[in-house]
Motif scaffolding. Structure first.
Motif, short mmCIF file in Angstrom:
data_model
loop_
_atom_site.label_atom_id
_atom_site.label_comp_id
_atom_site.label_asym_id
_atom_site.label_seq_id
_atom_site.Cartn_x
_atom_site.Cartn_y
_atom_site.Cartn_z
N ASP A 7 45.73 -73.45 -9.89
CA ASP A 7 47.52 -74.02 -9.68
C ASP A 7 47.86 -74.21 -11.22
N TRP A 8 47.43 -74.65 -12.06
CA TRP A 8 47.71 -75.05 -13.33
C TRP A 8 47.95 -73.36 -14.06
N GLU A 9 47.06 -72.61 -13.71
CA GLU A 9 47.11 -71.22 -14.28
C GLU A 9 48.59 -70.39 -13.94
N ALA A 10 48.69 -70.57 -12.64
CA ALA A 10 49.75 -70.01 -12.05
C ALA A 10 51.06 -70.80 -12.64
N LEU A 11 51.33 -72.04 -12.70
CA LEU A 11 52.33 -72.74 -13.26
C LEU A 11 52.53 -72.25 -14.81
N TRP A 12 51.26 -72.27 -15.58
CA TRP A 12 51.62 -71.73 -17.03
C TRP A 12 52.12 -70.33 -16.99
N LEU A 13 51.77 -69.45 -16.06
CA LEU A 13 52.19 -68.06 -16.03
C LEU A 13 53.63 -68.02 -15.73
N ASN A 173 49.23 -60.12 -6.80
CA ASN A 173 48.63 -61.02 -6.49
C ASN A 173 47.41 -61.11 -7.35
N LEU A 174 47.55 -61.18 -8.73
CA LEU A 174 46.37 -60.89 -9.66
C LEU A 174 46.18 -62.17 -10.49
N PRO A 175 45.16 -62.92 -10.26
CA PRO A 175 45.03 -64.16 -10.88
C PRO A 175 45.19 -63.99 -12.42
N GLY A 176 45.88 -65.08 -12.90
CA GLY A 176 46.04 -65.04 -14.19
C GLY A 176 46.96 -63.78 -15.03
N VAL A 177 47.33 -62.95 -14.36
CA VAL A 177 48.22 -61.70 -14.70
C VAL A 177 49.51 -61.84 -14.10
N THR A 178 49.61 -61.75 -12.72
CA THR A 178 50.80 -61.86 -11.85
C THR A 178 50.93 -63.07 -10.83
N ARG A 179 50.03 -63.82 -10.79
CA ARG A 179 50.04 -64.69 -9.72
C ARG A 179 50.92 -65.85 -10.27
N VAL A 180 52.39 -65.89 -9.70
CA VAL A 180 52.91 -67.05 -10.22
C VAL A 180 52.89 -68.17 -9.34
N ALA A 181 53.76 -69.32 -9.47
CA ALA A 181 53.36 -70.48 -8.62
C ALA A 181 53.93 -70.23 -7.23
N SER A 182 55.11 -69.46 -6.92
CA SER A 182 55.55 -69.31 -5.74
C SER A 182 54.38 -68.38 -4.78
N GLN A 184 51.29 -68.90 -5.44
CA GLN A 184 50.21 -69.56 -5.33
C GLN A 184 50.37 -70.51 -4.15
N VAL A 185 51.57 -70.87 -3.82
CA VAL A 185 51.87 -71.73 -2.62
C VAL A 185 51.66 -70.71 -1.53
N TYR A 186 52.05 -69.43 -1.51
CA TYR A 186 51.91 -68.63 -0.43
C TYR A 186 50.50 -68.46 -0.10
N ASP A 187 49.67 -68.29 -1.23
CA ASP A 187 48.16 -67.87 -0.94
C ASP A 187 47.73 -69.25 -0.41
N HIS A 188 47.90 -70.52 -0.74
CA HIS A 188 47.35 -71.57 -0.24
C HIS A 188 47.65 -71.57 1.50
N VAL A 189 48.99 -71.35 1.62
CA VAL A 189 49.56 -71.36 2.98
C VAL A 189 48.43 -70.32 3.84
N GLN A 190 48.42 -69.10 3.19
CA GLN A 190 47.69 -68.08 4.00
C GLN A 190 46.14 -68.44 4.22
N ALA A 191 45.62 -69.18 3.41
CA ALA A 191 44.22 -69.70 3.41
C ALA A 191 44.15 -70.91 4.35
N LEU A 192 45.25 -71.52 4.59
CA LEU A 192 45.41 -72.85 5.50
C LEU A 192 45.03 -74.02 4.56
N GLU A 193 45.30 -73.80 3.42
CA GLU A 193 44.94 -74.87 2.48
C GLU A 193 46.19 -75.63 2.28
N TYR A 194 46.63 -76.53 3.38
CA TYR A 194 48.02 -76.99 3.45
C TYR A 194 48.12 -78.28 2.22
N ALA A 195 46.98 -78.94 1.81
CA ALA A 195 47.07 -80.04 1.00
C ALA A 195 47.38 -79.56 -0.21
N ALA A 196 46.63 -78.20 -0.69
CA ALA A 196 46.86 -77.71 -2.02
C ALA A 196 48.27 -77.07 -2.02
#
Length: 225
Positions: A7-13, A173-182, A184-196
């Motif tokens: 998440d921090w990586e996506a926010l920094w990117l 959706n490349l981590p550290g390259v093109t995975r931005v914050a929005s 990242q939220v989509y990824d968490h939802v797709q993985a059913l990681e609702y808390a994250a």
């Protein structure tokens, strides 16, 4: 509330992307806004429509055509290949180019409105003092339009942070390259990681509120008499 390392990586990117896009659009959007505010050309209407197009065009449509343009057979792709840069899709550079197109109206329109509000009188006075057009622009127009520059910069930065459809199509959706914050939220939802997803969404929600608060705070207060 705890954010993951990803998440921090996506926010920094995202922050890097938004800052770079805002800087590029300040350079590109300012002359466009000045021309739109001062010109009486027949091209003014079509140019205004092109600038405003991202406001009404579905992001997926804009992203699709940008993907074609940046591809090996597209004009942007052929240019970058000739320059030795390589293909832009699924790279950070591709995200910058796509975001510049997508956030263009958020820079140009506030600046255009600020330049139009200046009127002709201050520039005419500068001309009588033998100021060149460039001198009059930087010494008269820019200081008077400063609230517009601040609003445009804030809105452009915030809009770039909130992009999803365009950046997903162009960057993937490349981590550290093109995975931005929005994304990242989509990824968490797709993985059913609702808390994250909730933690990331709260950060973006607070950021959006603060951006709007700052935008309204910078606007001149008009007192009705």
């Amino acid at each position: 509330m705890q954010l993951l390392d990803a998440d921090w990586e996506a926010l920094w990117l995202t922050a890097r992307l938004a800052a770079l896009v805002t800087f590029v659009l300040l350079l590109v959007g300012t002359p466009i806004a000045w021309w739109l505010a001062r010109s009486s050309s027949l091209w003014r209407g079509p140019v205004r429509a092109i600038v405003a197009l991202p406001l009404v065009l579905p992001p997926s449509v804009l992203g699709f055509y940008l993907l074609l343009a940046m591809g090996p057979a597209g004009p942007i792709g052929q240019l970058t290949e000739a320059l030795g840069v390589g293909p832009l899709p699924f790279t950070f550079g591709g995200l910058v180019v796509a975001s510049v197109f997508y956030s263009l109206p958020f820079m140009v329109q506030p600046l255009q409105a600020s330049f139009e509000s200046i009127g002709d009188r201050p520039l005419e006075v500068a001309a009588t003092l033998r100021a060149s057009p460039i001198d009059a622009f930087f010494s008269v127009a820019v200081p008077l339009a400063l609230p517009g520059f601040l609003t445009a910069g804030i809105l452009t930065f915030a809009h770039t942070v909130g992009e999803f459809g365009v950046v997903l199509l162009i960057g993937g959706n490349l981590p550290g390259v093109t995975r931005v914050a929005s994304v990242q939220v989509y990824d968490h939802v797709q993985a059913l990681e609702y808390a994250a997803a909730h933690h990331m969404a709260i950060v973006l929600l607070i950021f959006s509120f603060l951006v709007l608060l700052a935008t309204y705070a910078w606007r001149p207060v008009v007192t009705r008499r």
